[in-house]
Design an enzyme around this catalytic site. Structure first.
Site, short mmCIF file in Angstrom:
data_model
loop_
_atom_site.label_atom_id
_atom_site.label_comp_id
_atom_site.label_asym_id
_atom_site.label_seq_id
_atom_site.Cartn_x
_atom_site.Cartn_y
_atom_site.Cartn_z
N PRO A 82 -29.84 104.91 46.13
CA PRO A 82 -29.88 103.43 46.08
C PRO A 82 -28.52 102.79 46.23
O PRO A 82 -28.47 101.56 46.43
CB PRO A 82 -30.38 103.13 44.77
N TYR B 219 -24.35 97.12 55.73
CA TYR B 219 -24.98 96.53 54.26
C TYR B 219 -25.90 95.39 54.81
O TYR B 219 -27.08 95.61 54.20
CB TYR B 219 -23.97 95.99 53.54
N LYS C 44 -30.89 100.52 50.40
CA LYS C 44 -31.71 100.58 51.69
C LYS C 44 -33.09 100.95 51.68
O LYS C 44 -33.95 100.70 52.67
CB LYS C 44 -30.97 101.60 52.57
N HIS D 90 -26.65 86.30 49.22
CA HIS D 90 -25.16 86.69 49.00
C HIS D 90 -24.46 86.97 50.43
O HIS D 90 -25.07 87.68 51.22
CB HIS D 90 -25.13 87.82 48.13
C1 LIG Z 1 -37.30 103.80 40.08
C2 LIG Z 1 -36.96 103.54 41.41
C3 LIG Z 1 -35.98 102.59 41.56
C4 LIG Z 1 -35.69 102.17 42.80
N1 LIG Z 1 -34.45 101.27 42.94
C5 LIG Z 1 -33.97 100.93 44.04
C6 LIG Z 1 -32.82 99.94 44.21
O1 LIG Z 1 -32.37 99.53 43.24
N2 LIG Z 1 -32.38 99.81 45.55
C7 LIG Z 1 -32.96 100.29 46.61
O2 LIG Z 1 -32.80 99.81 47.60
N3 LIG Z 1 -34.13 100.89 46.24
C8 LIG Z 1 -34.61 101.47 45.14
N4 LIG Z 1 -35.59 102.08 45.23
C9 LIG Z 1 -36.27 102.45 46.36
C10 LIG Z 1 -37.46 101.38 46.99
O3 LIG Z 1 -38.05 100.88 45.87
C11 LIG Z 1 -38.21 102.17 47.87
O4 LIG Z 1 -37.36 102.64 48.96
C12 LIG Z 1 -39.41 101.25 48.37
O5 LIG Z 1 -40.51 100.99 47.47
C13 LIG Z 1 -40.00 102.24 49.41
O6 LIG Z 1 -41.37 101.49 49.63
P1 LIG Z 1 -42.63 102.05 50.04
O7 LIG Z 1 -43.63 101.04 50.51
O8 LIG Z 1 -42.43 103.10 51.40
O9 LIG Z 1 -42.98 102.98 48.78
P2 LIG Z 1 -43.47 102.54 47.24
O10 LIG Z 1 -42.86 101.20 47.09
O11 LIG Z 1 -43.23 103.81 46.79
O12 LIG Z 1 -45.00 102.28 47.72
C14 LIG Z 1 -45.80 103.34 47.64
C15 LIG Z 1 -47.34 102.85 47.03
O13 LIG Z 1 -48.38 103.75 47.22
C16 LIG Z 1 -48.89 104.07 45.90
N5 LIG Z 1 -49.64 105.49 45.91
C17 LIG Z 1 -48.85 106.58 45.93
N6 LIG Z 1 -49.79 107.63 46.07
C18 LIG Z 1 -50.98 106.92 46.08
C19 LIG Z 1 -52.12 107.50 46.66
N7 LIG Z 1 -52.66 108.96 46.45
N8 LIG Z 1 -53.28 106.73 46.95
C20 LIG Z 1 -53.07 105.59 46.73
N9 LIG Z 1 -51.93 104.72 46.78
C21 LIG Z 1 -50.72 105.66 46.20
C22 LIG Z 1 -48.07 103.77 45.08
O14 LIG Z 1 -48.61 103.54 43.63
C23 LIG Z 1 -47.25 102.73 45.63
O15 LIG Z 1 -47.78 101.42 45.11
C24 LIG Z 1 -36.10 102.32 43.93
C25 LIG Z 1 -37.47 103.46 43.83
C26 LIG Z 1 -37.79 103.79 42.62
C27 LIG Z 1 -38.90 104.69 42.57
#
Ligand SMILES: Cc1cc2nc3c(=O)[nH]c(=O)nc-3n(C[C@H](O)[C@H](O)[C@H](O)COP(=O)(O)OP(=O)(O)OC[C@H]3O[C@@H](n4cnc5c(N)ncnc54)[C@H](O)[C@@H]3O)c2cc1C
Length: 391
Positions: A293, A385, A297, A72
């Site tokens: 959200p 963005y 980001k 996009h």
């Molecule tokens: C419901 C929801 C909707 C979202 N929608 C949007 C959106 O529309 N747009 C946007 O930009 N962002 C969105 N976000 C935010 C975005 O998805 C997150 O910022 C992104 O996933 C961050 O990545 P991460 O790898 O830091 O964490 P996560 O994706 O949360 O990954 C962390 C991983 O660690 C694992 N974990 C946790 N605790 C433990 C443990 N004790 N031992 C082993 N593994 C563990 C979890 O299962 C997970 O797989 C959303 C988040 C959520 C929760």
């Protein structure tokens, strides 16, 4: 078990880090508490910044994204019954964003790690970090009822907001900065052709709404709601009716409706901890920060953190120097606070606050008018963005 970098969490942060380390010849093992199928189906973010797209391609992980994702080059801001396009390509020298679901990114990252013979321990339970201040920290966990210990040089806490790594840092080290918003988002995934080929951010007197998509046949739509909204009060017909109202225009715009295949309520908050490191452990992604959200980001910021972490680890293993590693927090936080600012600004610009009065609503409309009519202001939105440049 032994590895150089023990990574907790197979989200975007943990998996991209594993790939970046592998490219630099550094070993890692990822521990994930959920089964593979669960993380590959979990519906979350869907907008990738240009820099995230470029990095996935550079790592050889972008084939499916380039085939199935939707590039996009603009978004629409809709207010007072009219739409106004922000043209990213024109305002940023050709940059754009990729609409490609987070769980599809996860599928690609997991498949490529496993194909390379790397280890991802799914369903790792009771994960605990130990001796993080020492030269040889360890991660203990239970797999299939057997307790195991993984010795490593470094631990990457990529375990999201509710993980164990941030909590393992002793009291008094971390400073928390946060803000809660008095609303949430009710999100649906629907088998309905998106009514526009670009995202629509709608400011409306009934509250904010966002039209996004996951494919040419699947729409992703959000409605501003109460933070503790009861989904039982929202049968599909009521959701569509409310969405139609919030996207309505003076020239009769209408959303395409279809079966709702998933729905949920997401809370909104801004959260940062400083520093993002302690001893041999580094926090990355949602374990260290959360953004509302509205600016799309969260995923991108997680990827930006691990770029810095991987560069620091690469320097350490190549030369023994810790210069970059020691500055990990400082380097990441510069970007994080700019992204926090942008996400807060988009949220404040577009949502209805319970404390709002007519003055605030008119001020928001004036700002939207300014953003969409001033090239300088449109360019500020567009540049943030599509993603700020990396240092
Ligand atoms: C419901 C929801 C909707 C979202 N929608 C949007 C959106 O529309 N747009 C946007 O930009 N962002 C969105 N976000 C935010 C975005 O998805 C997150 O910022 C992104 O996933 C961050 O990545 P991460 O790898 O830091 O964490 P996560 O994706 O949360 O990954 C962390 C991983 O660690 C694992 N974990 C946790 N605790 C433990 C443990 N004790 N031992 C082993 N593994 C563990 C979890 O299962 C997970 O797989 C959303 C988040 C959520 C929760």
């Amino acid at each position: 078990m032994k590895t150089q970098v023990g990574i907790i969490g197979a989200g975007p942060a943990g998996l991209v880090l594993a790939h970046l380390l592998a490219r630099a010849g550094i070993e890692s093992i990822v521990l994930e508490m959920h089964p593979r199928q669960y993380i590959e189906e979990r519906v979350r973010a869907g907008v990738l910044e240009q820099g995230t797209v470029d990095l996935l391609n550079e790592l050889g992980l972008g084939d499916r994204m380039m085939r199935q994702g939707l590039m996009h080059y603009g978004i629409e801001l809709r207010f007072a019954g009219r739409g106004h396009r922000i043209d990213f390509a024109d305002l940023t020298g050709g940059k754009g964003v990729m609409v490609y679901a987070q769980h599809e990114v996860i599928k690609d990252l997991v498949a490529a790690r496993l194909a390379a013979g790397a280890e991802i321990v799914f369903e790792a339970k009771e994960v605990r970090v130990d001796k993080i201040e020492s030269e040889k920290p360890a991660i203990r966990f239970t797999k299939d009822g057997v307790t195991q210990e993984m010795e490593c040089d470094f631990i990457a806490g990529c375990d999201g907001f509710h993980g164990v790594c941030r909590e393992a840092i002793p009291n008094g080290i971390l400073q928390v900065y946060d803000r809660n918003y008095p609303f949430g988002w009710l999100g649906i995934l629907a088998e309905a052709q998106p009514a526009s080929h670009e995202l629509i951010y709608s400011h409306h007197e009934r509250g904010f709404a966002l039209m996004s998509m996951r494919s040419p046949k699947i729409s992703r739509l959000y409605l501003q709601c109460e933070p503790d909204e009861d989904l039982n009060q929202w049968p599909d017909a009521r959701i569509w009716e409310e969405l139609q109202k919030r996207f309505s225009t003076s020239d009769g715009f209408s959303l395409t409706e279809g079966p709702v295949i998933q729905k949920g309520v997401t809370g909104m908050r801004s959260f940062v901890v400083e520093p993002m490191q302690f001893g041999q452990m580094f926090l990355a992604g949602d374990s260290a920060h959360i953004v509302p959200p509205t600016g799309a980001k969260g995923l991108n910021l997680a990827v930006a953190d691990v770029r810095v972490l991987a560069a620091g680890l690469k320097e350490f293993y190549a030369s023994g120097k810790r210069d970059l590693l020691d500055r990990y927090s400082e380097i990441c936080l510069r970007r994080i606070w700019k992204v926090q600012r942008f996400s807060w600004w988009m949220t404040s610009l577009l949502h209805k606050f319970s404390s709002d009065n007519e003055f605030d609503r008119r001020r928001q409309l004036a700002e939207l008018d300014y953003v969409t009519s001033s090239r300088a202001s449109s360019a500020t939105l567009a540049e943030n963005y599509v993603g700020l440049p990396f240092d």
